[in-house]
Enzyme design. Structure first.
Site, PDB file in Angstrom:
ATOM      1  N   GLU A   1      42.183  36.533  37.532  1.00  0.00           N
ATOM      2  CA  GLU A   1      42.104  36.000  36.263  1.00  0.00           C
ATOM      3  C   GLU A   1      42.534  34.661  36.036  1.00  0.00           C
ATOM      4  O   GLU A   1      43.565  34.235  36.447  1.00  0.00           O
ATOM      5  CB  GLU A   1      42.764  36.932  35.395  1.00  0.00           C
TER       6      GLU A   1
ATOM      7  N   HIS B   1      44.188  43.091  39.221  1.00  0.00           N
ATOM      8  CA  HIS B   1      43.779  41.699  39.259  1.00  0.00           C
ATOM      9  C   HIS B   1      45.363  40.918  39.389  1.00  0.00           C
ATOM     10  O   HIS B   1      46.519  41.371  38.905  1.00  0.00           O
ATOM     11  CB  HIS B   1      42.829  41.217  38.365  1.00  0.00           C
TER      12      HIS B   1
HETATM   13 CO    CO Z   1      45.336  40.237  32.937  1.00  0.00          CO
END
Ligand code: CO
Length: 134
Positions: A130, A79
């Site tokens: 995120e 991510h």
């Molecule tokens: Co992270």
């Protein structure tokens, strides 16, 4: 709305070996491996001048990165994390644009002790995204 790139997370099978690559081959500053049982991962941060790399190794049963490593046995980018000033305002704006927030939609305290949310990869160019309140 998004601010700085806070980190890129890379999932690995062997965090000691991965840390050695960053420390010895790439000459980067690395932290000690930190088990985070509440997140199901062990984490090492690679501190770069302009951002961080977060190495993640599965920890315990049902680690959230276990499936990813099954599909990517050599490891891979898991991510990216962007900073926002106000995570609730950011979440509400993303949702208003049709983006899906993972889990129950409420921020959790992440690996840096700050509120984080994850956004569905299908809504963000195939990349788990995120948000972290800076
Ligand atoms: Co992270």
């Amino acid at each position: 709305m998004i601010g700085r790139l806070n980190h890129v997370a890379i999932a690995v099978q062997d965090i000691e070996a991965a840390t050695a690559v960053y420390r010895d081959t790439l000459g980067a500053e690395v932290t000690k491996a930190e088990p985070q049982p509440e997140h199901g991962v062990t984490v090492v941060f690679i501190n770069l001048p302009n951002t961080k790399i977060e190495l993640l190794e599965p920890l315990g049963e049902g680690s959230p990165i276990a499936k990813f490593l099954e599909k990517n046995p050599n490891g891979g980018i898991h991510h990216v994390c962007y900073e926002v000033d106000d995570i609730i305002a950011a979440r509400d704006q993303m949702k208003a644009q049709g983006a899906r927030v993972l889990g129950d939609g409420e921020p959790k305290i992440g690996a840096h002790g700050k509120p984080v949310l994850f956004l569905h990869p299908k809504d963000f160019c195939g990349t788990l995204t995120e948000l972290e309140q800076a």
